[in-house]
Design a protein around this motif. Structure first.
Motif, PDB file in Angstrom:
ATOM      1  N   TYR A  33       0.736  -1.143   0.179  1.00 12.10           N
ATOM      2  CA  TYR A  33       0.001  -0.071  -0.028  1.00 12.10           C
ATOM      3  C   TYR A  33       0.890   1.153  -0.163  1.00 12.10           C
ATOM      4  O   TYR A  33       1.937   1.153   0.569  1.00 12.10           O
ATOM      5  CB  TYR A  33      -0.982   0.032   1.343  1.00 12.10           C
ATOM      6  CG  TYR A  33      -2.038  -1.060   1.112  1.00 12.10           C
ATOM      7  CD1 TYR A  33      -1.509  -2.580   1.787  1.00 12.10           C
ATOM      8  CD2 TYR A  33      -3.080  -0.844   0.706  1.00 12.10           C
ATOM      9  CE1 TYR A  33      -2.561  -3.350   1.561  1.00 12.10           C
ATOM     10  CE2 TYR A  33      -4.295  -1.940   0.783  1.00 12.10           C
ATOM     11  CZ  TYR A  33      -3.655  -3.162   1.173  1.00 12.10           C
ATOM     12  OH  TYR A  33      -4.836  -4.190   1.286  1.00 12.10           O
ATOM     13  N   PHE A  35       0.768   5.558   0.552  1.00  8.77           N
ATOM     14  CA  PHE A  35      -0.090   6.689   1.125  1.00  8.77           C
ATOM     15  C   PHE A  35       0.481   7.939   0.960  1.00  8.77           C
ATOM     16  O   PHE A  35       1.908   8.042   0.736  1.00  8.77           O
ATOM     17  CB  PHE A  35      -0.316   6.357   2.609  1.00  8.77           C
ATOM     18  CG  PHE A  35      -0.852   5.133   3.056  1.00  8.77           C
ATOM     19  CD1 PHE A  35      -0.044   4.026   3.265  1.00  8.77           C
ATOM     20  CD2 PHE A  35      -2.176   4.885   3.531  1.00  8.77           C
ATOM     21  CE1 PHE A  35      -0.303   2.833   3.639  1.00  8.77           C
ATOM     22  CE2 PHE A  35      -2.563   3.726   3.967  1.00  8.77           C
ATOM     23  CZ  PHE A  35      -1.818   2.708   4.008  1.00  8.77           C
ATOM     24  N   SER A  95       3.706   0.647   2.636  1.00  5.24           N
ATOM     25  CA  SER A  95       3.387  -0.214   3.611  1.00  5.24           C
ATOM     26  C   SER A  95       3.355  -1.400   3.096  1.00  5.24           C
ATOM     27  O   SER A  95       2.500  -1.707   2.239  1.00  5.24           O
ATOM     28  CB  SER A  95       2.159   0.248   4.366  1.00  5.24           C
ATOM     29  OG  SER A  95       1.760  -0.532   5.406  1.00  5.24           O
ATOM     30  N   TYR A  96       4.086  -2.548   3.851  1.00  6.08           N
ATOM     31  CA  TYR A  96       3.958  -3.850   3.508  1.00  6.08           C
ATOM     32  C   TYR A  96       3.578  -4.574   4.895  1.00  6.08           C
ATOM     33  O   TYR A  96       2.341  -5.013   5.269  1.00  6.08           O
ATOM     34  CB  TYR A  96       4.987  -4.513   2.979  1.00  6.08           C
ATOM     35  CG  TYR A  96       5.123  -5.956   2.548  1.00  6.08           C
ATOM     36  CD1 TYR A  96       5.811  -6.878   3.328  1.00  6.08           C
ATOM     37  CD2 TYR A  96       4.094  -6.523   1.643  1.00  6.08           C
ATOM     38  CE1 TYR A  96       5.642  -8.266   3.156  1.00  6.08           C
ATOM     39  CE2 TYR A  96       3.859  -7.791   1.561  1.00  6.08           C
ATOM     40  CZ  TYR A  96       4.610  -8.636   2.183  1.00  6.08           C
ATOM     41  OH  TYR A  96       4.535 -10.088   1.859  1.00  6.08           O
ATOM     42  N   ASP A  97       4.786  -4.769   5.648  1.00 10.18           N
ATOM     43  CA  ASP A  97       4.354  -5.474   6.901  1.00 10.18           C
ATOM     44  C   ASP A  97       4.281  -4.195   8.155  1.00 10.18           C
ATOM     45  O   ASP A  97       3.909  -4.402   8.918  1.00 10.18           O
ATOM     46  CB  ASP A  97       5.316  -6.591   7.405  1.00 10.18           C
ATOM     47  CG  ASP A  97       6.720  -6.211   7.162  1.00 10.18           C
ATOM     48  OD1 ASP A  97       7.485  -6.722   7.931  1.00 10.18           O
ATOM     49  OD2 ASP A  97       7.024  -4.869   6.533  1.00 10.18           O
ATOM     50  N   LYS A  98       5.202  -3.305   7.814  1.00  7.69           N
ATOM     51  CA  LYS A  98       5.195  -1.915   8.409  1.00  7.69           C
ATOM     52  C   LYS A  98       5.368  -0.815   7.467  1.00  7.69           C
ATOM     53  O   LYS A  98       5.563  -1.052   6.212  1.00  7.69           O
ATOM     54  CB  LYS A  98       6.174  -1.941   9.679  1.00  7.69           C
ATOM     55  CG  LYS A  98       7.569  -2.341   9.042  1.00  7.69           C
ATOM     56  CD  LYS A  98       8.464  -2.510  10.296  1.00  7.69           C
ATOM     57  CE  LYS A  98       9.926  -2.793   9.869  1.00  7.69           C
ATOM     58  NZ  LYS A  98      10.693  -3.465  11.081  1.00  7.69           N
ATOM     59  N   ILE A  99       5.107   0.334   8.062  1.00 13.85           N
ATOM     60  CA  ILE A  99       4.848   1.459   7.150  1.00 13.85           C
ATOM     61  C   ILE A  99       6.157   2.248   7.283  1.00 13.85           C
ATOM     62  O   ILE A  99       7.080   2.467   8.497  1.00 13.85           O
ATOM     63  CB  ILE A  99       3.806   2.521   7.572  1.00 13.85           C
ATOM     64  CG1 ILE A  99       3.387   3.544   6.515  1.00 13.85           C
ATOM     65  CG2 ILE A  99       3.882   3.091   8.989  1.00 13.85           C
ATOM     66  CD1 ILE A  99       2.196   4.196   6.582  1.00 13.85           C
ATOM     67  N   PHE A 101       7.919   5.812   5.983  1.00 11.91           N
ATOM     68  CA  PHE A 101       7.917   7.316   5.504  1.00 11.91           C
ATOM     69  C   PHE A 101       8.944   7.902   4.535  1.00 11.91           C
ATOM     70  O   PHE A 101      10.015   7.588   5.015  1.00 11.91           O
ATOM     71  CB  PHE A 101       7.295   8.065   6.459  1.00 11.91           C
ATOM     72  CG  PHE A 101       6.019   8.083   7.056  1.00 11.91           C
ATOM     73  CD1 PHE A 101       5.919   7.067   8.197  1.00 11.91           C
ATOM     74  CD2 PHE A 101       4.834   8.624   6.764  1.00 11.91           C
ATOM     75  CE1 PHE A 101       4.615   6.830   8.820  1.00 11.91           C
ATOM     76  CE2 PHE A 101       3.655   8.377   7.212  1.00 11.91           C
ATOM     77  CZ  PHE A 101       3.368   7.522   8.316  1.00 11.91           C
TER      78      PHE A 101
END
Lengths: 111, 115
Positions: A33, A35, A95-99, A101
């Protein structure tokens, strides 16, 4: 390792004009994902737009739209009809397992 | 519906001390994540909790720890503070099990200054 790069630390745009913020990322995953978050000077971050990697169609939220190029691992944000309230720090996130930035792009709106 | 709240908003500590920051998520949200924001490093993920269990952890030393209570409120603790721990600490809550794909709602942050 996954990384997110925002190559423009700062940008300015004239009110009512269109501006595009760049973001590239690196990953070996296929489902993830992306963002864009906005952090106005008051510091409370809010979600601007979200894109699922498995969707080819670019996400759109009113004046905000993305150009998602999966093969190029690029995820740019286009803001149309810029308004003074759009002035903020914009963060791209993967983001896959954690995001993760990016370092952010500070956007100035010139009246 | 009330947003994510964080207390305190500002904190000044000296090196070697420890600090506890608190976060109350949006009512009904059971996932809470913590981030450290600095001008140099940007936003870095600390950890994520869901139903009192740590689901994910970032690359921070063991001096950084957290926990989540049965009412979903979360605390993070930093022991033996260093000057480099000065930062804005952001908490975010999410409705789903994982914040990886869901919208996160951020609090205003706690500004920690270490002298």
């Amino acid at each position: 390792a996954q990384t997110v790069t925002q190559s423009q630390p700062e940008m300015s745009v004239q009110e009512a004009e269109t501006v595009t913020l760049s973001c590239t990322y690196d990953t070996s995953e296929s489902d993830y994902y992306l963002f864009w978050y906005k952090q106005p000077p008051s510091r409370q971050m809010i979600l601007v737009i979200r894109q699922e990697a498995y969707k080819q169609q670019n996400a759109t939220e009113n004046r905000f739209s993305v150009n998602f190029q999966k093969a190029a691992k690029s995820f740019s944000l286009k803001i149309s009809d810029s308004q003074l309230g759009d002035a903020a720090m914009y963060f791209c996130a993967y983001s896959y397992d954690k995001i993760i930035f990016g370092k952010g792009t500070r956007l100035h709106i010139l009246p | 519906k009330a947003g994510v709240t964080q207390t305190p908003r500002y904190l000044i500590k000296t090196r070697g001390q420890q600090v506890t920051l608190s976060c109350s998520p949006i009512s009904g949200h059971r996932s809470v994540s913590w981030y450290q924001q600095t001008p140099g490093q940007g936003l870095q993920f600390l950890f994520e909790y869901f139903s009192e269990t740590q689901r994910n952890k970032g690359n921070f030393p063991g001096r950084f720890s957290g926990r989540q209570f049965s009412n979903s409120r979360s605390e993070m603790n930093v022991s033996t503070l260093e000057l480099g721990d000065s930062a804005l600490y952001l908490c975010a809550s999410s409705l789903a099990v994982s914040s990886s794909y869901n919208e996160q709602f951020f609090g205003p942050g706690t500004r920690l200054t270490v002298l």
